[in-house]
Design an enzyme around this catalytic site. Structure first.
Site, PDB file in Angstrom:
ATOM      1  N   CYS A   1      -0.537   0.216   7.258  1.00  0.00           N
ATOM      2  CA  CYS A   1       0.233  -0.038   6.034  1.00  0.00           C
ATOM      3  C   CYS A   1      -0.423  -1.177   5.265  1.00  0.00           C
ATOM      4  CB  CYS A   1       1.691  -0.305   6.339  1.00  0.00           C
ATOM      5  SG  CYS A   1       1.909  -1.585   7.529  1.00  0.00           S
TER       6      CYS A   1
ATOM      7  N   GLU B   1      10.003  -1.752   6.943  1.00  0.00           N
ATOM      8  CA  GLU B   1       8.587  -2.102   6.784  1.00  0.00           C
ATOM      9  C   GLU B   1       7.903  -0.805   6.389  1.00  0.00           C
ATOM     10  OE1 GLU B   1       5.093  -2.642   7.049  1.00  0.00           O
ATOM     11  OE2 GLU B   1       5.206  -2.775   9.240  1.00  0.00           O
TER      12      GLU B   1
HETATM   13  C1  UN1 Z   1       1.151  -1.539  10.124  1.00  0.00           C
HETATM   14  O1  UN1 Z   1       0.177  -1.005   9.626  1.00  0.00           O
HETATM   15  O2  UN1 Z   1       2.265  -0.937  10.181  1.00  0.00           O
HETATM   16  O3  UN1 Z   1      -1.733  -6.680   9.678  1.00  0.00           O
HETATM   17  C2  UN1 Z   1       1.128  -2.867  10.757  1.00  0.00           C
HETATM   18  C3  UN1 Z   1      -2.134  -5.675  10.281  1.00  0.00           C
HETATM   19  C4  UN1 Z   1      -1.570  -5.409  11.660  1.00  0.00           C
HETATM   20  C5  UN1 Z   1      -0.247  -4.744  11.555  1.00  0.00           C
HETATM   21  C6  UN1 Z   1      -0.189  -3.559  10.653  1.00  0.00           C
HETATM   22  N1  UN1 Z   1      -1.444  -6.647  12.358  1.00  0.00           N
HETATM   23  O4  UN1 Z   1      -2.964  -4.921   9.822  1.00  0.00           O
END
Ligand code: UN1
Length: 512
Positions: free
Chosen positions: A298, A264
């Site tokens: 992310c 990820e």
């Molecule tokens: C991440 O930034 O690694 O959808 C995960 C989202 C959060 C998870 C982000 N529930 O922004």
């Protein structure tokens, strides 16, 4: 200011903490002492003794023997343990959410949200523990039965990043556990205390239920520990969250041993704003996506691709919304934007800004590294907006900071092409009230991302869906839907309950 000392005490964080654990047993790692600094005020929160290679091996060996015990427990019984973990997290939500905010720097709201995400995945996993369904098929041979079943893999290694220091671990760990795996967690070296706090919260559940050491291991460690995990054939699945660079190195090492990994990685998420968009939804959607977690998700919104007919008005509204942002101590509930994780992150923000200036791109909201009180930690920056040419190299890279790129389009095909032209493929959105536009964006010729939303931003996904993305984002799926399948091995079973041995494909093989 919150009572940080009291919170640390309730979470059993001391001045110097043993950074290795197999469940209830904690010990001092023989690696470095690492200081966890708060980006909020620059103060030292506590120290952690990191794992050495030897400590790591001890945790892995322990996990291997624990697996034999854990996999023998029926899945719903494993689910019951996860239910109790969810309960323990509810009890400590305020403390853990506050520590997430203080150690990582995200707003208190988001820190609490992160713990809520952990609780949600526990609930999801409890239900899942009774639903690890396999299919049955009709055999082509008489008196034969065919079906498939799912078995646990063994030890699941989890490498997590600083930006979601606890939630992403729980997505992996809770699902891995109900599937019958044991797990070993290497948290980010920037946020080891939140990880330790989790281990302390859940160790009580292990004690109450006589769970053997090794079912949930923790190895606070540096990069070398991650490499040991990637190379170790005893790690049956390695789930890694972080930069594309880190993911590429993990995938290469795991690939070398033909192991399994789940990645990820980075995103470069865009929002398309169409002529008929409802601005009362689009503007807060863009702003939360771009500045939430100070642009360090992310899923953060990095690019806005707006139709030329509404471009100017959207620009004005975004600039106005940015002028209302409150930047400061994230533990204060009125604050929208906290600090970046550390000074290295500020340097990255600054160097991206420098490149944009060199390329003569036009800032609509000026960037700034904030100084003086209350920004004395040196980690605070002003979220900025810049009008860019969509095909600049820097725009195609992920900068983990609140820099929002604004660009125009003329027709929707062009907007979709711009959205898809970056190497990353995590999240994407369109704001439109036009059904044709929405469906085009969601069609096979539309967004190429793992997540595609209509009239909501790119971040803030719920745990019930599968989470992850394509291309350089790594292709992995975590959390909800049938993401559990990555944590299990599929076995196809064919049973002959007849008296003869008919062969598949009608092959004759008569002896005599
Ligand atoms: C991440 O930034 O690694 O959808 C995960 C989202 C959060 C998870 C982000 N529930 O922004």
């Amino acid at each position: 200011m919150k009572d940080i000392k009291g919170i640390l005490k309730r979470l059993q964080i001391q001045d110097i903490n043993p950074g290795v654990s197999t469940g209830q047993d904690f010990w001092e790692g023989k690696g470095k002492h690492v200081i966890s600094w708060s980006p909020v005020d620059g103060s030292e929160i506590a120290q952690v003794t990191m794992a050495s290679a030897e400590d790591y091996r001890r945790v892995i060996d322990c996990s291997q023997s624990a697996f034999k015990v854990w996999r023998a427990k029926p899945a719903p019984i494993r689910g019951e343990i996860v239910r109790q973990i969810g309960h323990a997290l509810r009890e400590y939500k305020t403390e853990l959410g506050t520590l997430v905010s203080y150690e990582m720097g995200k707003s208190l709201q988001e820190g609490m949200g992160e713990v809520q995400e952990m609780i949600d995945i526990c609930d999801f996993s409890v239900g899942l523990s009774r639903q690890l369904y396999g299919k049955t098929m009709h055999s082509e041979r008489p008196n034969h039965r065919m079906y498939e079943q799912w078995h646990p893999l063994g030890t699941v290694g989890i490498i997590s990043a600083f930006n979601f220091p606890v939630a992403v671990w729980s997505w992996n760990a809770m699902i891995a556990l109900v599937c019958g795996n044991v797990c070993v967690w290497k948290p980010s070296e920037k946020t080891p205390l939140t990880a330790l706090a989790c281990q302390h919260i859940i160790k009580r559940v292990f004690a109450h239920n006589d769970i053997p050491e090794g079912v949930v291991g923790l190895v606070c460690g540096e990069r070398e520990i991650g490499e040991l995990m990637a190379q170790d054939p005893k790690i049956n699945l390695l789930s890694a969250t972080g930069s594309t660079r880190m993911g590429r190195s993990v995938a290469e090492q795991v690939g070398q041993r033909l192991g399994k990994c789940l990645l990820e990685l980075g995103g470069n998420n865009a929002i398309i704003v169409t002529p008929g968009a409802d601005f009362s939804v689009a503007v807060p959607g863009i702003v939360f996506g771009a500045v939430g977690t100070a642009g360090q998700r992310c899923t953060s919104t990095r690019r806005v691709i707006a139709h030329e007919s509404i471009y100017e008005i959207l620009k004005t509204q975004l600039v106005k919304a940015y002028s209302q942002l409150k930047i400061g101590n994230p533990l204060d509930e009125h604050i929208h934007v906290g600090p970046l994780i550390d000074k290295a992150a500020v340097d990255q923000y600054q160097s991206t800004v420098d490149v944009l200036r060199q390329k003569q791109q036009k800032f609509l909201v000026e960037p700034e590294v904030l100084k003086g009180d209350p920004y004395s930690s040196g980690c605070y920056v002003r979220p900025c907006i810049v009008e860019v040419e969509h095909n600049l190299e820097i725009v195609h890279q992920e900068t983990f900071a609140p820099i929002l790129y604004l660009m125009q389009y003329t027709d929707l095909n062009e907007a979709i092409a711009i959205q898809n032209e970056v190497p990353q493929g995590l999240s994407s959105s369109i704001f439109t009230l036009n059904m044709r536009e929405a469906e085009q964006f969601l069609s096979a010729a539309g967004s190429d991302c793992g997540i595609a939303n209509v009239n909501i931003g790119t971040s803030g996904a719920e745990i019930g869906g599968a989470f992850g993305g394509e291309k350089e984002t790594g292709g992995g799926r975590e959390s909800g839907s049938d993401a559990w399948k990555a944590y299990m091995r599929r076995q196809t079973n064919t049973i002959n309950y007849g008296h003869g041995l008919p062969l598949a494909q009608g092959i004759k093989f008569d002896l005599e």
